[in-house]
Design an enzyme around this catalytic site. Structure first.
Site, PDB file in Angstrom:
ATOM      1  N   THR A   1       0.876  -1.170   0.000  1.00  0.00           N
ATOM      2  CA  THR A   1       0.000   0.000   0.000  1.00  0.00           C
ATOM      3  C   THR A   1       0.905   1.209   0.000  1.00  0.00           C
ATOM      4  O   THR A   1       2.057   1.103   0.385  1.00  0.00           O
ATOM      5  CB  THR A   1      -0.817   0.007   1.319  1.00  0.00           C
ATOM      6  OG1 THR A   1      -1.757  -1.064   1.293  1.00  0.00           O
ATOM      7  CG2 THR A   1      -1.572   1.290   1.565  1.00  0.00           C
TER       8      THR A   1
ATOM      9  N   ARG B   1     -13.862  -7.731  -0.694  1.00  0.00           N
ATOM     10  CA  ARG B   1     -13.153  -7.531   0.583  1.00  0.00           C
ATOM     11  C   ARG B   1     -12.652  -6.079   0.666  1.00  0.00           C
ATOM     12  O   ARG B   1     -12.091  -5.537  -0.273  1.00  0.00           O
ATOM     13  CB  ARG B   1     -11.970  -8.491   0.676  1.00  0.00           C
ATOM     14  CG  ARG B   1     -11.104  -8.325   1.936  1.00  0.00           C
ATOM     15  CD  ARG B   1      -9.857  -7.502   1.685  1.00  0.00           C
ATOM     16  NE  ARG B   1      -8.923  -7.539   2.812  1.00  0.00           N
ATOM     17  CZ  ARG B   1      -7.833  -6.783   2.890  1.00  0.00           C
ATOM     18  NH1 ARG B   1      -7.543  -5.938   1.920  1.00  0.00           N
ATOM     19  NH2 ARG B   1      -7.028  -6.860   3.938  1.00  0.00           N
TER      20      ARG B   1
ATOM     21  N   ASP C   1      -8.132  -2.026   5.436  1.00  0.00           N
ATOM     22  CA  ASP C   1      -8.136  -0.870   6.337  1.00  0.00           C
ATOM     23  C   ASP C   1      -7.952   0.452   5.592  1.00  0.00           C
ATOM     24  O   ASP C   1      -8.360   1.509   6.083  1.00  0.00           O
ATOM     25  CB  ASP C   1      -7.023  -1.020   7.390  1.00  0.00           C
ATOM     26  CG  ASP C   1      -5.643  -1.158   6.763  1.00  0.00           C
ATOM     27  OD1 ASP C   1      -5.528  -1.767   5.666  1.00  0.00           O
ATOM     28  OD2 ASP C   1      -4.671  -0.669   7.351  1.00  0.00           O
TER      29      ASP C   1
ATOM     30  N   THR D   1       0.082   0.323   6.893  1.00  0.00           N
ATOM     31  CA  THR D   1       0.145  -0.642   5.803  1.00  0.00           C
ATOM     32  C   THR D   1       0.361  -2.017   6.428  1.00  0.00           C
ATOM     33  O   THR D   1       0.774  -2.120   7.580  1.00  0.00           O
ATOM     34  CB  THR D   1       1.293  -0.326   4.813  1.00  0.00           C
ATOM     35  OG1 THR D   1       2.546  -0.391   5.504  1.00  0.00           O
ATOM     36  CG2 THR D   1       1.159   1.056   4.202  1.00  0.00           C
TER      37      THR D   1
ATOM     38  N   GLY E   1      -4.461  -5.526   6.949  1.00  0.00           N
ATOM     39  CA  GLY E   1      -5.519  -4.564   7.219  1.00  0.00           C
ATOM     40  C   GLY E   1      -6.529  -5.036   8.246  1.00  0.00           C
ATOM     41  O   GLY E   1      -7.052  -4.238   9.031  1.00  0.00           O
TER      42      GLY E   1
END
Ligand code: ASP
Length: 369
Positions: A221, A249, A252, A272, A275
């Site tokens: 991320t 899905r 976070d 990162t 999540g």
């Protein structure tokens, strides 16, 4: 006056005058003191941006934009846009690894400290720049979060082009993963085939002819945050999420308070890594709250990683042994005065920083040796 009291005072006043006073009188932090001692506080050079390790270009761009007079939120969204468009980063935007059906679904959120507004999109498909779409949600609607088809249609209505985000490299990685899933389905893995992938007959027992090892489930991320000389903070997180995830899905990254959070009187945080663990401990919100009690950014990051581990112990499958989890989370914190920190579960991680001294990587602290 001790360091903690000084920080609390700073957090209460939250003014530029406060920043200068602390840097000189409080001996608060190396970064803050340097900013004061070199006389840069109050000058455009004092902008600071931090990001996950893959965000070196992002922080550089964000700080340049802020120096040109942009709001930090515009600088960071433009900065992460470089990574979203990079096919070589298989964790974000174009070239990101797809879900279990081979479809790239992206998540992103953006938060603007001065207005305390947030915008977010989740499971958006065929749009290369979800962070810019999340910013549009923030700027042009009374909503915070738009998902799936609605997010795609919202983006198209605002002129974002429809694009195929699955690169050949990501498609091949997904196929390798799919073939290897089970020897009890109809997708033959290399050990079961009579033919190599190029179509040439090779006889039985071809081993892994022509097949690279599948990329396992991966996280990855970009989180990016910035603060300007007025102490205005913004943050953003954007991702393709967990590779080969169940369609729909949501990780976070697009969840305000989990993958990123800003309180303009304190600072920002982002995360990162796994999540699900971050969501279940409200990771970024908890880090900002911890800084609000006087912890330094690094202390706050380590504190919340400890909470994540404590909460994960309730699920034995998530633990490598009695103490250590079998997953990683990396968290990032930027305080209103420009001090920053980051921590990972395990050693070796680094994060990106840009300030008056240029863009560079710095080591993350770690919870475990
Ligand atoms: N946190 C992201 C997610 O769970 C992935 C990552 O950061 O590696 O979707």
């Amino acid at each position: 006056m001790n360091d903690t009291q000084t920080r609390r005072d700073f957090l209460r006043t939250g003014s530029i005058a406060g920043i200068g006073a602390i840097g000189v009188a409080g001996g608060l932090s190396t970064a803050s003191a340097q900013r004061s001692a070199s006389g840069v506080v109050g000058s455009p050079d004092a902008a600071v941006s931090i990001a996950s390790g893959n965000g070196l270009q992002a922080v550089d761009r964000a700080v340049k934009r802020i120096r040109d007079g942009s709001d930090p939120v515009l600088g960071i969204v433009e900065g992460v846009g470089i990574v979203e468009a990079d096919p070589n980063d298989m964790t974000v935007g174009y070239g990101g690894l797809p879900n279990e059906r081979g479809v790239v679904q992206l998540d992103s959120s953006v938060m603007h400290g001065p207005t305390h507004k947030a915008g977010s999109v989740a499971c958006i498909e065929n749009i290369m720049h979800p962070a810019a779409v999340a910013l549009k949600v923030l700027q042009t609607t009374d909503h915070v979060m738009i998902v799936g088809k609605g997010a795609y249609e919202f983006a198209r209505a605002h002129g974002f082009p429809h694009e195929e985000l699955l690169t050949e490299r990501a498609r091949e990685a997904w196929l390798r993963w799919k073939y290897k899933q089970s020897d009890r389905d109809d997708w033959l893995d290399p050990d079961q085939r009579d033919w190599d992938p190029a179509g040439e007959k090779v006889g039985l027992s071809v081993g892994d002819a022509g097949m690279e090892e599948p990329i396992p489930f991966t996280y990855g991320t970009i989180h990016c945050a910035a603060v300007n000389t007025s102490g205005d903070v913004s943050a953003c997180t954007t991702t393709s999420g967990l590779s080969y995830k169940i369609p729909g899905r949501v990780g976070d990254s697009p969840i305000v308070g989990a993958g990123m959070y800003v309180d303009n009187e304190i600072g920002s945080a982002g995360a990162t890594g796994r999540g699900e663990a971050v969501i279940q401990s409200c990771g970024s919100f908890a880090i900002v709250q911890a800084m609000g009690t006087g912890m330094s950014p690094t202390e706050a990051c380590l504190h919340v990683l400890g909470q994540i581990v404590k909460n994960s112990k309730r699920q034995k499958r998530l633990m490598r042994d009695a103490k250590r989890p079998n997953f990683n989370v990396i968290v990032y914190a930027l305080r209103k005065d420009g001090e920053h920190g980051s921590a990972a579960m395990f050693p070796g991680a680094r994060y990106a920083v840009a300030d008056g001294q240029g863009a560079r990587h710095e080591p993350c602290a770690s919870l475990f040796d």
